[in-house]
Design an enzyme around this catalytic site. Structure first.
Site, PDB file in Angstrom:
ATOM      1  N   SER A 199     -46.226 -18.082  86.440  1.00 28.15           N
ATOM      2  CA  SER A 199     -45.652 -17.399  85.324  1.00 28.15           C
ATOM      3  C   SER A 199     -46.666 -16.544  84.454  1.00 28.15           C
ATOM      4  CB  SER A 199     -45.078 -18.449  84.081  1.00 28.15           C
ATOM      5  OG  SER A 199     -44.104 -19.387  84.586  1.00 28.15           O
ATOM      6  N   LYS A 213     -37.296 -18.775  75.962  1.00 29.50           N
ATOM      7  CA  LYS A 213     -38.943 -18.115  75.999  1.00 29.50           C
ATOM      8  C   LYS A 213     -39.542 -17.568  74.736  1.00 29.50           C
ATOM      9  CE  LYS A 213     -38.970 -18.291  80.353  1.00 29.50           C
ATOM     10  NZ  LYS A 213     -40.005 -19.274  81.175  1.00 29.50           N
ATOM     11  N   ARG A 245     -37.763 -27.113  86.704  1.00 29.68           N
ATOM     12  CA  ARG A 245     -38.708 -27.100  85.678  1.00 29.68           C
ATOM     13  C   ARG A 245     -38.102 -28.029  84.507  1.00 29.68           C
ATOM     14  NH1 ARG A 245     -39.305 -24.154  80.938  1.00 29.68           N
ATOM     15  NH2 ARG A 245     -41.766 -23.452  80.621  1.00 29.68           N
TER      16      ARG A 245
END
Length: 211
Positions: free
Chosen positions: A109, A138, A40
């Site tokens: 996700s 996050k 990612r």
């Protein structure tokens, strides 16, 4: 390929200290027993991303581990990755499945039960659900959701789900007790001074607390 991994390592070269250090840390994690890696690196230019993907494909293959590619279905197809991982703002699993076939896994996700259920309906093989705890990586997804949504997810989801966001060795037990199939980590491994040692400790914790 096996689908029964309980530790899902998500990459972040910025946390790791650059591409070369990232590869070294992933190598250590794979040595310690990680069997699923998700690449990612959203801000990496296409050429560099493809080069990194090729290196990780070779590395994960050496350890018989699965390689997932975040969002970039084209890159996943080019390197014969084991799966793709989709966000909320991109392709849906039902869009991607005809392109990648039935054997390639699809992760999604999710930041709520609603998103997780939609991912399941659309054909996802598993979801990451979070952020469970507060974590810098996050923060843009809002406040931590805590453990309650995991408990609810364990009752309504039929596909595996992984707790993500601020997961550390110390809180793995309560994440699993809430019903998660496993955990997804970024900083817990990539920020560790000794990623191999950190991974071994996390895997040990998972083994101790898996129902």
């Amino acid at each position: 390929m096996k689908k029964d991994f309980s530790l899902y390592l998500v990459t972040d070269r910025h946390l790791a200290g650059g591409v070369e250090k990232l590869i070294g840390k992933i190598n250590g994690a794979l040595k310690a027993g990680v069997r699923a890696v998700c690449l990612r690196e959203k801000d990496l230019p296409a050429k560099e991303l493809f080069s990194l993907t090729l290196r990780l494909r070779q590395l994960t293959s050496e350890f018989n581990a699965a390689l997932f590619i975040n969002d970039r279905v084209d890159v996943a197809l080019a390197v014969k990755a084991d799966g793709v991982h989709l966000g909320q703002n991109g392709f849906s699993p039902k869009d991607v499945r005809p392109l990648i076939g039935k054997k390639t896994l699809i992760g999604v996700s999710a930041h709520s039960i609603k998103e997780a259920l939609k991912a399941e309906r659309d054909g996802a093989d598993f979801v990451t659900l979070g952020p469970v705890y507060r974590t810098p990586s996050k923060e843009k997804y809002g406040e931590p959701i805590g453990l309650l949504p995991l408990k609810k997810a364990s009752k309504v989801l039929r596909i595996p789900f992984f707790g993500i966001g601020g997961i550390k060795k110390e809180n793995i037990k309560e994440v699993l007790e809430a019903g998660a199939s496993g955990v997804a980590l970024i900083s817990g491994i990539l920020s560790a001074k000794n990623p191999e040692k950190a991974t071994k400790e996390i895997i040990q914790e998972l083994k101790l607390n898996k129902g």
